[in-house]
Each structure stands twice: as C-alpha cells, then as structure tokens.
Design a protein around this motif. Sequence first.
Motif, short mmCIF file in Angstrom:
data_model
loop_
_atom_site.label_atom_id
_atom_site.label_comp_id
_atom_site.label_asym_id
_atom_site.label_seq_id
_atom_site.Cartn_x
_atom_site.Cartn_y
_atom_site.Cartn_z
N PRO A 1 3.31 14.57 15.27
CA PRO A 1 2.40 14.68 16.42
C PRO A 1 2.21 13.31 17.08
N GLU A 2 2.07 13.30 18.37
CA GLU A 2 1.94 12.04 19.12
C GLU A 2 0.72 11.26 18.64
N GLY A 3 0.91 9.97 18.44
CA GLY A 3 -0.19 9.08 18.05
C GLY A 3 -0.47 9.04 16.56
N LEU A 4 0.20 9.87 15.77
CA LEU A 4 -0.03 9.88 14.32
C LEU A 4 0.44 8.56 13.72
N THR A 5 -0.39 7.94 12.90
CA THR A 5 0.00 6.68 12.27
C THR A 5 0.84 6.94 11.03
N VAL A 6 1.52 5.90 10.58
CA VAL A 6 2.36 6.02 9.39
C VAL A 6 1.52 6.41 8.18
N ILE A 7 0.37 5.78 8.02
CA ILE A 7 -0.46 6.10 6.85
C ILE A 7 -0.92 7.56 6.89
N ASP A 8 -1.24 8.06 8.11
CA ASP A 8 -1.64 9.46 8.22
C ASP A 8 -0.47 10.39 7.87
N LEU A 9 0.73 10.00 8.31
CA LEU A 9 1.92 10.80 8.01
C LEU A 9 2.16 10.86 6.51
N VAL A 10 2.13 9.71 5.86
CA VAL A 10 2.40 9.66 4.42
C VAL A 10 1.29 10.39 3.65
N ASN A 11 0.05 10.26 4.12
CA ASN A 11 -1.06 11.00 3.49
C ASN A 11 -0.80 12.50 3.51
N ARG A 12 -0.17 12.98 4.57
CA ARG A 12 0.11 14.42 4.68
C ARG A 12 1.05 14.91 3.58
N GLY A 13 1.81 13.99 3.02
CA GLY A 13 2.65 14.36 1.89
C GLY A 13 1.84 14.84 0.70
N ARG A 14 0.58 14.46 0.65
CA ARG A 14 -0.28 14.87 -0.46
C ARG A 14 -1.02 16.17 -0.19
N SER A 15 -0.88 16.74 1.00
CA SER A 15 -1.64 17.96 1.34
C SER A 15 -1.35 19.14 0.41
N PRO A 16 -0.13 19.31 -0.14
CA PRO A 16 0.07 20.44 -1.06
C PRO A 16 -0.79 20.33 -2.33
N HIS A 17 -1.28 19.12 -2.60
CA HIS A 17 -2.07 18.92 -3.81
C HIS A 17 -3.57 19.06 -3.55
N GLN A 18 -3.94 19.35 -2.29
CA GLN A 18 -5.35 19.48 -1.93
C GLN A 18 -5.75 20.97 -1.93
N THR A 19 -6.93 21.23 -2.42
CA THR A 19 -7.49 22.58 -2.37
C THR A 19 -8.96 22.45 -1.99
N TRP A 20 -9.62 23.56 -1.78
CA TRP A 20 -11.03 23.47 -1.41
C TRP A 20 -11.88 22.89 -2.53
N THR B 1 4.80 -0.51 4.05
CA THR B 1 3.39 -0.88 3.92
C THR B 1 2.88 -1.61 5.16
N ASP B 2 3.70 -2.51 5.71
CA ASP B 2 3.27 -3.28 6.88
C ASP B 2 3.25 -2.44 8.15
N LEU B 3 3.78 -1.22 8.09
CA LEU B 3 3.79 -0.33 9.25
C LEU B 3 2.67 0.71 9.19
N ALA B 4 1.86 0.66 8.16
CA ALA B 4 0.89 1.73 7.88
C ALA B 4 0.00 2.09 9.06
N ASP B 5 -0.43 1.11 9.84
CA ASP B 5 -1.36 1.38 10.93
C ASP B 5 -0.68 1.60 12.28
N ARG B 6 0.63 1.58 12.30
CA ARG B 6 1.34 1.78 13.56
C ARG B 6 1.61 3.26 13.80
N ALA B 7 1.68 3.64 15.07
CA ALA B 7 1.97 5.03 15.43
C ALA B 7 3.44 5.33 15.14
N VAL B 8 3.70 6.47 14.55
CA VAL B 8 5.07 6.85 14.20
C VAL B 8 5.96 6.89 15.43
N ASP B 9 5.43 7.39 16.57
CA ASP B 9 6.26 7.53 17.76
C ASP B 9 6.54 6.20 18.46
#
Length: 197
Positions: A13-32, A54-62
């Motif tokens: 998605p536009e504007g998504l940062t690298v850290i947000d993208l990598v965090n999404r990799g953990r979504s299958p492990h999240q439950t209510w 690591t140094d790209l964490a706060d940059r937008a993926v796009d």
Amino acid sequence: QQLGILPQSPVAPEGLTVIDLVNRGRSPHQTWWRQWTKADEQAVHDALAATGTTDLADRAVDELSGGQRQRAWIAMAVAQGTPVLLLDEPTTYLDLAHQIDVLDLVVDLNRREGRTIVMVLHDLNQACRYADHVIAMKKGAIVAEGAPADVITAETVEDVFGLRCQVTTDPVSRTPLVIPVGRHHTPDPEEPRKTLA
C-alpha cells in the motif's frame, strides 16, 4: 503460520513504511487473545538485521530502489517465521552482492532453523551453488530433478533453455558451473576464434 510466500512482484500500500511491512509478517501469529509480544518484536528485529534493512525501517516502501524494496519484502517473509517458505525469484532487482547475501540468508534459514525453502531461480549457477535439490522444468513439465550435479548437464540446459553450454566444476563451491556458448564463441580451444573487425 505454516507457509510463507513471496511472489515475484509484490505490491505494498502507498506510504507503508518498511517496519510496518515487516511487522505484517507477524500478523498470522496475532489473535484477539494474543497481541504483539516481545517474540514478535525480536522476530522483526532479526529479519531486518538479516536482510540489511534496519536503516531503511522508517522509509516508505514505495520510495525505495528495486533492490531495497526486494530486501524489505524478504524481511517480511523471514519475520513470518514459517517452517516452509516459497520464494519466486527472490534475487530479482538485486545487485550481485545483495543476491549472494539473500541466498546465504536462505541457506542459514534452512541449516540453522530447519526451514524448508523452495525457490524459483533462473541463474543456474546460483541454483547449483545453493540448492540441495534442483528441479528443471520445461513448459510446465519436470524434465529432470535431483542433486545439482545430476540435473545440470549440458544436455539438460540445451533441452530446457535452448542454450549450448559447457558444464564444468565451480572452483569455489565444487558444484556444476554452466558456461554458455554463444554464436560468437567456440567451445573448442583448438578452433580459431573469430574476432570483430
């Protein structure tokens, strides 16, 4: 939680940062009832470090270069922590040094963490160096499979890719090394080479 997939050309998605993208990799492990934990935080940290992002964490993926973007997506797949990981041309857009870094990382995931990695690679020499088991396909059918030394032969390469070559031994990895024979080259050292005037 069991199977991670990295397609050839993923889109964030536009504007998504690298850290947000990598965090999404953990979504299958999240439950209510199980929210973000220190283990999730550590998995993301380790994935960023392993892929050099690591140094790209706060940059937008796009806003990243093609190679940086590819490494960010690989970090997300690594952070997911699945026992099986399917990678479709994971070295696309990467310069040679980063290609080797990614392939070394994949081997580490396999050997140290016991993950099964299935990759599509079109660089035969990299496939020979890094794969334990190679499958050569032509028009959707399996032509040969097995250890790289058993599969990657001059005959198989010509059959599958329509490319004349010589196959020798890589002096570094001791795996098959494919040397293409173009129309302007000759594999016979006794035959004189023609040069462009």
